[in-house]
Write a protein that holds these residues in place. Structure first.
Motif, short mmCIF file in Angstrom:
data_model
loop_
_atom_site.label_atom_id
_atom_site.label_comp_id
_atom_site.label_asym_id
_atom_site.label_seq_id
_atom_site.Cartn_x
_atom_site.Cartn_y
_atom_site.Cartn_z
N ILE A 1 68.63 6.42 56.21
CA ILE A 1 69.29 7.69 55.90
C ILE A 1 69.16 8.65 57.08
N GLY A 2 67.97 8.72 57.67
CA GLY A 2 67.77 9.58 58.82
C GLY A 2 68.61 9.16 60.01
N MET A 3 68.66 7.87 60.28
CA MET A 3 69.46 7.36 61.41
C MET A 3 70.94 7.64 61.21
N ALA A 4 71.43 7.38 60.00
CA ALA A 4 72.85 7.61 59.71
C ALA A 4 73.20 9.09 59.86
N MET A 5 72.33 9.96 59.38
CA MET A 5 72.57 11.40 59.49
C MET A 5 72.62 11.82 60.95
N ALA A 6 71.72 11.29 61.77
CA ALA A 6 71.69 11.65 63.19
C ALA A 6 72.98 11.23 63.90
N ILE A 7 73.45 10.02 63.62
CA ILE A 7 74.67 9.53 64.28
C ILE A 7 75.89 10.32 63.82
N LEU A 8 75.96 10.63 62.53
CA LEU A 8 77.09 11.42 62.02
C LEU A 8 77.12 12.82 62.62
N VAL A 9 75.97 13.46 62.68
CA VAL A 9 75.89 14.80 63.27
C VAL A 9 76.24 14.76 64.75
N ASP A 10 75.78 13.74 65.45
CA ASP A 10 76.08 13.60 66.86
C ASP A 10 77.58 13.44 67.10
N LEU A 11 78.22 12.60 66.30
CA LEU A 11 79.67 12.40 66.44
C LEU A 11 80.44 13.67 66.13
N ALA A 12 80.00 14.39 65.09
CA ALA A 12 80.68 15.64 64.73
C ALA A 12 80.56 16.68 65.84
N LEU A 13 79.37 16.81 66.40
CA LEU A 13 79.16 17.77 67.48
C LEU A 13 79.97 17.40 68.71
N GLU A 14 80.01 16.11 69.03
CA GLU A 14 80.68 15.65 70.25
C GLU A 14 82.19 15.80 70.15
N ASN A 15 82.74 15.61 68.97
CA ASN A 15 84.19 15.59 68.83
C ASN A 15 84.79 16.92 68.36
N PHE A 16 84.00 17.75 67.67
CA PHE A 16 84.58 18.96 67.10
C PHE A 16 83.96 20.25 67.65
N ILE A 17 82.66 20.26 67.87
CA ILE A 17 81.98 21.49 68.27
C ILE A 17 81.97 21.66 69.78
N LYS A 18 81.54 20.62 70.50
CA LYS A 18 81.39 20.73 71.95
C LYS A 18 82.71 21.04 72.67
N PRO A 19 83.87 20.45 72.29
CA PRO A 19 85.12 20.81 72.99
C PRO A 19 85.51 22.27 72.83
N LYS A 20 85.08 22.91 71.73
CA LYS A 20 85.48 24.30 71.49
C LYS A 20 84.54 25.30 72.15
N VAL A 21 83.24 25.06 72.08
CA VAL A 21 82.28 26.04 72.61
C VAL A 21 81.78 25.68 74.00
N GLY A 22 81.97 24.41 74.41
CA GLY A 22 81.55 24.01 75.74
C GLY A 22 80.06 23.79 75.89
N VAL A 23 79.34 23.79 74.78
CA VAL A 23 77.88 23.60 74.81
C VAL A 23 77.53 22.40 73.94
N GLY A 24 76.72 21.49 74.48
CA GLY A 24 76.29 20.33 73.72
C GLY A 24 75.03 20.62 72.95
N PHE A 25 75.05 20.40 71.64
CA PHE A 25 73.88 20.63 70.80
C PHE A 25 73.18 19.29 70.52
N GLU A 26 72.81 18.61 71.60
CA GLU A 26 72.25 17.26 71.45
C GLU A 26 70.91 17.25 70.74
N PHE A 27 70.26 18.40 70.66
CA PHE A 27 68.98 18.49 69.97
C PHE A 27 69.15 18.41 68.45
N PHE A 28 70.30 18.84 67.94
CA PHE A 28 70.51 18.92 66.50
C PHE A 28 70.45 17.57 65.78
N PRO A 29 71.04 16.49 66.34
CA PRO A 29 70.94 15.20 65.63
C PRO A 29 69.50 14.76 65.37
#
Length: 499
Positions: free
Chosen positions: A421-449
């Protein structure tokens, strides 16, 4: 033509020496455990040197010098957070007693969370390692292309890659350790020469350099605390950097004789990594002082301009030593995770050894090295390759694997379901940040996953039914004794200093 190419002759001599040293010690690995972690009797200094040689790859020099030049105090602050990682590993090492007989981080995770998390950790670790090797091969090609223009750089790059594959295949961890010592010694001798050359090129005194940098806005200390997107990026990059527990670096933990040696090794690594980071930063600063209006692509050509052939050869050897020492450790880590973790997980048998395990490990080194060369063909630009490797290889490993390892070391014993469950959550959050958040704000939140992984595991553990033997465990007697010994040693050292 080759006889008059001094840098090329120096590079070929260095590669030949590396191959001879690697093959000389390659005959000593007769069992898989010897191939993987040696005899666990490595001297503390040897382990410190091989770790430093592993963490400071050629990409660190080629990539970070232009970034220090371009981003100033923000990049400098980011680089000096890297040693914090090794200080954290030194503290984790005191709790590694139950896992010191393991061969990899994936095995440690498998011993706590079960087979499937072990397989996922091994797969992500393999991708991480291949990506790192690809970056080092790219740096080899770039360095050779800049410094040896009369020869196709791909020829020497392929030769250097094949040499590190050969001694990594046949010699195992001992050959890698010995060649790392050779390569690190070369690096530490040549790096000050590079700094001296760039300093002379500025044609200014040390005091004049300091005064000039103080007038530059991007190098002013007050700029570091000016809240903007750069500061936000710095904070999250720093948090992410702390959690980069690379498989090749953690492999050195299992080579140590015990937790006390792990603590001492990584504590010394922390100190020396600060010194080496300062050297890399100084090259970027001196290049800026010498020519403050260059573009990123013009920085290394400026450093290499008007340089003598002997200096050119030294710089190429320095970069080759850094890249090869990082690449061989990553290849070795990938080989262990394939031949040990993947095979053992698939077979599901621990008592019966796999007779072709050593042969499979050597084959993995060859295949992983060739795959890394293929990756560099699709991403010839170093910055694009680094971005690709971090986005799809390193970030997944940080988010999905590192929290499991840290929790296990601190005494958490979760179920397989909790870990997945923890691994799946980390990968999903990482994909969401990489594809939706980072292109808009220009900042990578790699710590969040990584944070999402830990929170999801805690939620799953306390909200879902768990076996009776799962949960937090306290320190065992061995860990308590080690902590007491360290406190007694610090108290004794303090009393000596006061006298």
């Amino acid at each position: 033509m080759i006889l008059y190419n001094i840098p090329l002759l120096m590079v070929l001599a260095f590669l030949l020496l590396t191959l001879m040293v690697g093959l000389y010690v390659s005959k000593q690995a007769t069992t898989f455990r010897q191939y993987a972690v040696g005899n666990k009797r490595f001297h503390t200094t040897s382990l410190v040197v091989t770790i430093l040689a592993t963490i400071f790859g050629g990409g660190a020099l080629m990539r970070e010098v232009p970034k220090v030049y371009e981003f100033g105090i923000h990049r400098i602050a980011f680089l000096f957070t890297m040693p914090v990682t090794f200080w954290i590993i030194s503290l984790l090492g005191l709790r590694m007693g139950p896992f010191m007989a393991h061969l990899s981080i994936a095995e440690t995770i498998g011993s706590v969370y079960g087979r499937y998390p072990r397989v996922i950790a091994a797969l992500l670790g393999i991708c991480f390692s291949i990506g790192v090797v690809a970056i080092q091969i790219n740096v080899m090609s770039a360095a050779i292309g800049m410094c040896i223009g009369s020869i196709d750089p791909r020829i020497v790059t392929v030769l250097a890659t094949l040499i590190l594959i050969v001694y990594s295949m046949f010699g195992g961890v001992r050959a890698i350790t010995i060649t790392d010592i050779l390569q690190f010694a070369t690096f530490t001798i040549i790096l000050p020469l590079v700094i001296k050359f760039v300093f002379v090129k500025t044609d200014q005194s040390f005091l004049e350099i300091i005064l000039f940098l103080q007038k530059q806005e991007k190098f002013q200390f007050s700029r570091l605390f000016h809240f903007d997107k750069k500061l936000m990026k710095l904070v999250f990059d720093d948090l992410c950097m702390i959690f980069i527990l690379a498989p090749s670096v953690l492999q050195k933990v299992y080579m140590a004789s015990g937790p006390i040696q792990v603590y001492k090794v990584f504590l010394r690594t922390t100190l020396f990594s600060v010194i080496i980071t300062a050297c890399i930063v100084s090259i970027g600063l001196l290049a800026f002082v010498g020519a403050p209006i260059l573009s990123v692509t013009e920085i290394w050509p400026y450093i290499l301009a008007d340089i003598s052939p002997a200096y050119t050869g030294c710089l190429v050897i320095c970069l080759l030593g850094m890249t090869m020492s990082t690449a061989d450790s990553s290849l070795h880590a990938a080989a262990i995770m394939v031949s040990h973790d993947m095979v053992e997980s698939i077979r599901g048998v621990k008592t019966v050894p796999y007779m072709h395990q050593l042969r499979l490990a050597k084959l993995t080194v060859l295949v992983a090295g060739l795959l890394a060369m293929v990756v560099t063909v699709y991403y010839p630009n170093l910055f694009e390759l680094s971005s690709f490797v971090f986005s799809f290889f390193i970030s997944f490993f940080i988010g999905a694997v590192t929290p499991l390892f840290i929790l296990a070391v601190f005494g958490f014993r979760g179920s397989t379901c909790t870990a997945l469950i923890g691994m799946a959550m980390a990968i999903l959050v990482d994909l969401a940040l990489e594809n939706f958040i980072k292109p808009k704000v220009g900042v990578g939140f790699e710590f969040f996953p990584a944070v999402a992984n830990g929170l999801a595991m805690m939620a799953a553990h306390y909200l879902l039914p768990q076996p009776a033997d799962k949960g937090w465990i306290g320190r065992n007697d061995q860990q308590k004794r080690m902590q007491q010994l360290i406190r007694a040693f610090k108290k004794y050292k303090k009393s000596i200093d006061l006298e």
